[in-house]
Design a protein around this motif. Structure first.
Motif, mmCIF file in Angstrom:
data_model
loop_
_atom_site.group_PDB
_atom_site.id
_atom_site.type_symbol
_atom_site.label_atom_id
_atom_site.label_comp_id
_atom_site.label_asym_id
_atom_site.label_seq_id
_atom_site.Cartn_x
_atom_site.Cartn_y
_atom_site.Cartn_z
ATOM 1 N N ILE A 208 24.404 35.498 40.207
ATOM 2 C CA ILE A 208 24.720 35.142 41.590
ATOM 3 C C ILE A 208 23.667 35.715 42.539
ATOM 4 C CG2 ILE A 208 26.389 35.553 43.452
ATOM 5 C CD1 ILE A 208 28.579 35.416 41.224
ATOM 6 N N LYS A 209 23.276 36.948 42.311
ATOM 7 C CA LYS A 209 22.251 37.582 43.148
ATOM 8 C C LYS A 209 20.900 36.893 42.963
ATOM 9 C CE LYS A 209 20.140 42.062 44.178
ATOM 10 N NZ LYS A 209 20.126 43.516 43.836
ATOM 11 N N ARG A 210 20.578 36.552 41.736
ATOM 12 C CA ARG A 210 19.290 35.925 41.424
ATOM 13 C C ARG A 210 19.160 34.553 42.081
ATOM 14 N NH1 ARG A 210 19.857 36.791 36.425
ATOM 15 N NH2 ARG A 210 20.668 34.800 35.702
ATOM 16 N N THR A 211 20.249 33.787 42.078
ATOM 17 C CA THR A 211 20.207 32.427 42.614
ATOM 18 C C THR A 211 20.518 32.356 44.107
ATOM 19 O OG1 THR A 211 22.542 32.110 42.034
ATOM 20 C CG2 THR A 211 20.899 31.436 40.390
ATOM 21 N N GLY A 212 21.284 33.335 44.587
ATOM 22 C CA GLY A 212 21.745 33.269 45.972
ATOM 23 C C GLY A 212 22.911 32.319 46.167
ATOM 24 N N TRP A 213 23.535 31.897 45.060
ATOM 25 C CA TRP A 213 24.666 30.963 45.126
ATOM 26 C C TRP A 213 25.979 31.750 45.167
ATOM 27 C CZ3 TRP A 213 22.826 27.895 40.223
ATOM 28 C CH2 TRP A 213 21.624 27.222 40.518
ATOM 29 N N THR A 214 26.793 31.515 46.179
ATOM 30 C CA THR A 214 28.092 32.176 46.275
ATOM 31 C C THR A 214 29.152 31.314 45.600
ATOM 32 O OG1 THR A 214 27.477 33.208 48.361
ATOM 33 C CG2 THR A 214 29.826 33.116 47.841
ATOM 34 N N PRO A 215 29.837 31.828 44.584
ATOM 35 C CA PRO A 215 30.799 30.999 43.851
ATOM 36 C C PRO A 215 32.065 30.719 44.645
ATOM 37 C CG PRO A 215 30.874 33.243 43.039
ATOM 38 C CD PRO A 215 29.726 33.182 44.013
#
Length: 255
Positions: A42-49
């Protein structure tokens, strides 16, 4: 626009997956094997689930459900047949159910066999399916809660998906599966080529996924119950497809 997918390792051999719809910004987690690697992705992609799509109740697929739900206030979707065993579940699904990830349509396919309520998630627009522990690259899941005919019917559903469908599975079992597959289908040149490629990938510690339905149909013995060469090798030329599948599964259990 197809979804973006981030695949990574969890535990010892589980795959974690994030699925991101860039237009809406929504992100799904496919199963939750372990919190730390998921948080790193999540941190690597910046995508919030925004949700977890649970395939089945086994601990190595739901361990991080509650921690992730508390952290991100996401919703957890999972099979109706296993709702009592899935931590934090908010919404249940079954055959024919549809889940939305932004504008992406996610179709639910009931694929029992490994567990009695296992489901797979299919994204027709993006041509992707998440089959967890039903269909593996060159294999299928162990039959913990069902008899072989049940898994056979589940695999038939997945085998009917378009050949170009990308398949993401729950575990990195491909090398062991390849070594077994050549004992059942020794005359298959495509399988021999694929097995060599897999040996090289794993020697470099590289993942063997995703695969495709087309590749599995040509090399995975658990989808090739009809193949004359396999039937002859097993001495089962006149057996039903389901019987051939059951024999292959039995041999893998004892491999």
């Amino acid at each position: 626009m197809p979804v973006e997918i981030e695949q990574f390792m969890c535990r010892t051999d589980n795959f974690g997956v994030l699925v991101h719809d860039s237009k809406s910004g929504e992100t799904a987690i496919i199963d939750a094997p372990e919190e730390a690697p998921i948080l790193a992705a999540i941190k690597r992609t910046g995508w919030t689930p925004t949700l977890i799509l649970t395939t089945h109740h086994h601990a190595d697929h739901v361990e991080a459900n509650l921690a992730l739900k508390e952290r991100f206030k996401l919703r957890i979707v999972g099979p109706e047949a296993e709702k009592a065993k899935i931590p934090g579940i908010d919404e249940t699904v079954g055959q024919g159910s549809v889940v939305r990830l932004g504008e992406e349509r996610i179709e639910v396919i009931e694929t029992p066999g490994h567990t009695a309520g296992h489901v797979s998630y299919y994204l027709p627009a993006s041509k992707v399916a998440f089959t967890a522990d039903t269909l593996f690259a060159l294999g299928c899941g162990r039959l913990f809660e069902c008899k072989p005919p049940v898994m056979y019917e589940s695999l038939k559903k997945l085998a009917a998906l378009p050949a170009q469908t990308a398949i993401y599975c729950g575990h990195e079992y491909t090398l062991a599966n390849a070594r077994f597959a050549v004992t059942v289908d020794p005359g298959n040149p495509l399988l021999k080529q694929r097995a060599a490629k897999i040996e090289a990938l794993r020697a470099d510690n590289k993942p063997t996924l995703p695969t495709t339905i087309g590749e599995e149909l040509s090399t995975n013995p658990f989808l090739r119950w009809h193949d004359p060469g396999i039937r002859k090798h097993l001495g089962m030329e006149k057996a039903s497809d389901a019987e051939v599948f059951a024999e292959i599964r039995k041999r893998k259990d004892n491999f």
